[in-house]
Motif scaffolding. Sequence first.
Motif, PDB file in Angstrom:
ATOM      1  N   ALA A 247       5.445  75.831  61.406  1.00 20.50           N
ATOM      2  CA  ALA A 247       4.616  76.137  60.242  1.00 20.50           C
ATOM      3  C   ALA A 247       4.284  77.621  60.204  1.00 20.50           C
ATOM      4  O   ALA A 247       4.286  78.238  59.119  1.00 20.50           O
ATOM      5  CB  ALA A 247       3.338  75.309  60.290  1.00 20.50           C
ATOM      6  N   GLY A 248       4.057  78.228  61.372  1.00 20.36           N
ATOM      7  CA  GLY A 248       3.741  79.654  61.416  1.00 20.36           C
ATOM      8  C   GLY A 248       4.889  80.502  60.907  1.00 20.36           C
ATOM      9  O   GLY A 248       4.693  81.408  60.086  1.00 20.36           O
ATOM     10  N   LEU A 249       6.112  80.189  61.371  1.00 22.49           N
ATOM     11  CA  LEU A 249       7.274  80.958  60.908  1.00 22.49           C
ATOM     12  C   LEU A 249       7.465  80.797  59.401  1.00 22.49           C
ATOM     13  O   LEU A 249       7.747  81.771  58.694  1.00 22.49           O
ATOM     14  CB  LEU A 249       8.531  80.497  61.640  1.00 22.49           C
ATOM     15  CG  LEU A 249       8.726  81.091  63.030  1.00 22.49           C
ATOM     16  CD1 LEU A 249       9.914  80.444  63.712  1.00 22.49           C
ATOM     17  CD2 LEU A 249       8.945  82.587  62.928  1.00 22.49           C
TER      18      LEU A 249
ATOM     19  N   ALA B  10      -3.277  70.167  65.810  1.00 25.78           N
ATOM     20  CA  ALA B  10      -2.019  70.867  65.530  1.00 25.78           C
ATOM     21  C   ALA B  10      -1.485  70.500  64.147  1.00 25.78           C
ATOM     22  O   ALA B  10      -1.040  71.370  63.394  1.00 25.78           O
ATOM     23  CB  ALA B  10      -0.982  70.533  66.596  1.00 25.78           C
ATOM     24  N   THR B  11      -1.530  69.194  63.798  1.00 25.69           N
ATOM     25  CA  THR B  11      -0.991  68.812  62.488  1.00 25.69           C
ATOM     26  C   THR B  11      -1.849  69.385  61.366  1.00 25.69           C
ATOM     27  O   THR B  11      -1.323  69.837  60.351  1.00 25.69           O
ATOM     28  CB  THR B  11      -0.904  67.276  62.337  1.00 25.69           C
ATOM     29  OG1 THR B  11      -2.076  66.690  62.869  1.00 25.69           O
ATOM     30  CG2 THR B  11       0.304  66.732  63.028  1.00 25.69           C
ATOM     31  N   LEU B  12      -3.185  69.379  61.567  1.00 20.93           N
ATOM     32  CA  LEU B  12      -4.043  69.944  60.523  1.00 20.93           C
ATOM     33  C   LEU B  12      -3.764  71.429  60.336  1.00 20.93           C
ATOM     34  O   LEU B  12      -3.661  71.925  59.211  1.00 20.93           O
ATOM     35  CB  LEU B  12      -5.519  69.718  60.870  1.00 20.93           C
ATOM     36  CG  LEU B  12      -6.037  68.305  60.586  1.00 20.93           C
ATOM     37  CD1 LEU B  12      -7.489  68.185  61.008  1.00 20.93           C
ATOM     38  CD2 LEU B  12      -5.887  67.982  59.107  1.00 20.93           C
ATOM     39  N   LEU B  13      -3.613  72.123  61.478  1.00 24.22           N
ATOM     40  CA  LEU B  13      -3.328  73.564  61.433  1.00 24.22           C
ATOM     41  C   LEU B  13      -1.994  73.809  60.716  1.00 24.22           C
ATOM     42  O   LEU B  13      -1.891  74.655  59.808  1.00 24.22           O
ATOM     43  CB  LEU B  13      -3.275  74.094  62.864  1.00 24.22           C
ATOM     44  CG  LEU B  13      -3.291  75.614  63.058  1.00 24.22           C
ATOM     45  CD1 LEU B  13      -4.595  76.165  62.543  1.00 24.22           C
ATOM     46  CD2 LEU B  13      -3.123  75.954  64.528  1.00 24.22           C
TER      47      LEU B  13
ATOM     48  N   SER C 296       6.917  83.099  53.923  1.00 23.06           N
ATOM     49  CA  SER C 296       6.359  83.110  52.573  1.00 23.06           C
ATOM     50  C   SER C 296       5.518  84.359  52.327  1.00 23.06           C
ATOM     51  O   SER C 296       5.492  84.888  51.218  1.00 23.06           O
ATOM     52  CB  SER C 296       5.516  81.861  52.341  1.00 23.06           C
ATOM     53  OG  SER C 296       6.334  80.729  52.449  1.00 23.06           O
ATOM     54  N   ILE C 297       4.834  84.843  53.385  1.00 23.28           N
ATOM     55  CA  ILE C 297       4.108  86.110  53.252  1.00 23.28           C
ATOM     56  C   ILE C 297       5.102  87.218  52.908  1.00 23.28           C
ATOM     57  O   ILE C 297       4.868  88.041  52.019  1.00 23.28           O
ATOM     58  CB  ILE C 297       3.354  86.451  54.561  1.00 23.28           C
ATOM     59  CG1 ILE C 297       2.210  85.468  54.784  1.00 23.28           C
ATOM     60  CG2 ILE C 297       2.807  87.865  54.515  1.00 23.28           C
ATOM     61  CD1 ILE C 297       1.522  85.627  56.128  1.00 23.28           C
TER      62      ILE C 297
ATOM     63  N   LEU D 296       1.217  75.452  55.997  1.00 18.42           N
ATOM     64  CA  LEU D 296       2.287  75.160  55.032  1.00 18.42           C
ATOM     65  C   LEU D 296       1.744  75.147  53.605  1.00 18.42           C
ATOM     66  O   LEU D 296       2.433  75.585  52.669  1.00 18.42           O
ATOM     67  CB  LEU D 296       2.946  73.823  55.373  1.00 18.42           C
ATOM     68  CG  LEU D 296       3.843  73.883  56.598  1.00 18.42           C
ATOM     69  CD1 LEU D 296       4.293  72.503  57.016  1.00 18.42           C
ATOM     70  CD2 LEU D 296       5.057  74.758  56.317  1.00 18.42           C
ATOM     71  N   VAL D 297       0.496  74.671  53.424  1.00 23.75           N
ATOM     72  CA  VAL D 297      -0.089  74.688  52.078  1.00 23.75           C
ATOM     73  C   VAL D 297      -0.268  76.133  51.604  1.00 23.75           C
ATOM     74  O   VAL D 297       0.055  76.473  50.455  1.00 23.75           O
ATOM     75  CB  VAL D 297      -1.428  73.917  52.053  1.00 23.75           C
ATOM     76  CG1 VAL D 297      -2.168  74.159  50.762  1.00 23.75           C
ATOM     77  CG2 VAL D 297      -1.166  72.439  52.225  1.00 23.75           C
ATOM     78  N   ILE D 298      -0.757  77.012  52.529  1.00 25.37           N
ATOM     79  CA  ILE D 298      -0.900  78.426  52.160  1.00 25.37           C
ATOM     80  C   ILE D 298       0.471  79.009  51.814  1.00 25.37           C
ATOM     81  O   ILE D 298       0.626  79.752  50.836  1.00 25.37           O
ATOM     82  CB  ILE D 298      -1.567  79.226  53.304  1.00 25.37           C
ATOM     83  CG1 ILE D 298      -2.983  78.724  53.530  1.00 25.37           C
ATOM     84  CG2 ILE D 298      -1.611  80.706  52.973  1.00 25.37           C
ATOM     85  CD1 ILE D 298      -3.640  79.290  54.753  1.00 25.37           C
ATOM     86  N   ALA D 299       1.497  78.644  52.618  1.00 25.21           N
ATOM     87  CA  ALA D 299       2.850  79.144  52.346  1.00 25.21           C
ATOM     88  C   ALA D 299       3.318  78.699  50.961  1.00 25.21           C
ATOM     89  O   ALA D 299       3.932  79.482  50.217  1.00 25.21           O
ATOM     90  CB  ALA D 299       3.814  78.641  53.417  1.00 25.21           C
ATOM     91  N   MET D 300       2.993  77.448  50.588  1.00 20.68           N
ATOM     92  CA  MET D 300       3.384  76.967  49.256  1.00 20.68           C
ATOM     93  C   MET D 300       2.667  77.754  48.168  1.00 20.68           C
ATOM     94  O   MET D 300       3.265  78.109  47.142  1.00 20.68           O
ATOM     95  CB  MET D 300       3.067  75.477  49.119  1.00 20.68           C
ATOM     96  CG  MET D 300       4.073  74.590  49.824  1.00 20.68           C
ATOM     97  SD  MET D 300       3.616  72.871  49.750  1.00 20.68           S
ATOM     98  CE  MET D 300       4.038  72.489  48.073  1.00 20.68           C
ATOM     99  N   LEU D 301       1.370  78.057  48.411  1.00 23.24           N
ATOM    100  CA  LEU D 301       0.613  78.836  47.427  1.00 23.24           C
ATOM    101  C   LEU D 301       1.229  80.223  47.240  1.00 23.24           C
ATOM    102  O   LEU D 301       1.338  80.726  46.116  1.00 23.24           O
ATOM    103  CB  LEU D 301      -0.847  78.972  47.861  1.00 23.24           C
ATOM    104  CG  LEU D 301      -1.691  77.707  47.709  1.00 23.24           C
ATOM    105  CD1 LEU D 301      -3.093  77.947  48.230  1.00 23.24           C
ATOM    106  CD2 LEU D 301      -1.742  77.301  46.238  1.00 23.24           C
ATOM    107  N   LEU D 302       1.648  80.843  48.367  1.00 25.90           N
ATOM    108  CA  LEU D 302       2.259  82.175  48.281  1.00 25.90           C
ATOM    109  C   LEU D 302       3.556  82.110  47.470  1.00 25.90           C
ATOM    110  O   LEU D 302       3.843  82.996  46.653  1.00 25.90           O
ATOM    111  CB  LEU D 302       2.541  82.723  49.680  1.00 25.90           C
ATOM    112  CG  LEU D 302       1.312  83.009  50.538  1.00 25.90           C
ATOM    113  CD1 LEU D 302       1.720  83.486  51.908  1.00 25.90           C
ATOM    114  CD2 LEU D 302       0.431  84.042  49.869  1.00 25.90           C
TER     115      LEU D 302
END
Lengths: 93, 162, 113
Positions: free
Chosen positions: C20-22, A9-12, C27-28, A17-23
């Motif tokens: 994290a999903g939300l 779960a933490t890795l996921l 961000s999307i 969150l890293v992808i969100a930061m990239l966006l």
Amino acid sequence: MSGTILLVATLLAQGMLVIAMLLAVLRILRGPRAQDRVLGLDTLYVNAMLLLITMGIRTGSIFFFEASLVIGVLGFVSTLALAKFLMRGEVIE
Amino acid sequence: MKRILPHPFLALLLLIVWLVLTGFTPGQFILGSAVALVASRSMSALEPTPITLRKVHRIPVLLGVLIVDIARSNFDVARLILNGGRHGKRRSGMIEIELETRNRTALALLAIIVTATPGTAWLGWNPRRGVLLLHVFDLVDEADWKDLIKNRYEKALREILE
Amino acid sequence: MTELPLWAAIVVAFFLVLGAGLTLIGSIGLLRLRSFYDRLHAPTLGTSWGALATILASVIFFSLSEGRLVLHDLVIGFFIMCTTPVTLMLLGRAALYRDRAENTPVVTPSETE
């Protein structure tokens, strides 16, 4: 068993969150207006803060809490200053 | 009482934050109380309007309503982002709402509520006309949003604070 | 550090992935939505339930693994709750001010200021 669930779960969560930061970085680079870039920066700060909390859970250390608090304070003040700058073109009047 | 503790809510809040950050021990309690007493006095320099609480029992009700509302609008906005705004049919827009309250604390709390709820963003407040300018993410029916802000949140805040 | 019971691990994992999903969806949205005022709504996903779920996961995890109530993450939650309205309101007003100053058509019912 519960250790494996937490690790996955933490890795996921960290990955998301890293992808969100990239966006958010992409939005900063793309603009088009200055206010879009400031909004992207604000999102980047919040995402980084949540990423640090998640890292704290993975490592089980409280050290990350203080780092995320500092990021939060800096993010708030910098976004505020930038927004104020956009308003009139000056920070101090 | 008023002279020693001009801002009791702020002092209590500072003490709680101090204890949560350092630990619940008697020594930290004394130190935190001293800091809260001195620091909360600096608030007077900002000339805040005094807060009076009327119907305290409504606060937990409002909090419960808010947590559910925010969760629901989170879900709605997330769905709209993922399906491309009902495949291009979503319309966003600005609406104006005339508010009855002039209480600054109520307005500040309303601003927190509106901003914390995904789907509504606070853009401006005209103190002379008492008109609030909102941007709504999914504007299906303007009257629904006015009804939500006025009858659900403003009414509850006025009952608590006025 | 003690091993968590299975139910607690599942609850913590659920809140972590939910938060994290939300945040990711927010961000999307920040990247995909077309106008600035639409994009203003996207980060609030991360600052409302996105942050709340992550913080709840952290509070549950540390409280159970240390065997005492660890609440300091709630300070971050309180902090986010108080600061986000200020930044987003000021940013929204700045954008409105800039659009009006440049005579960009903004859809407003009537002039507010």
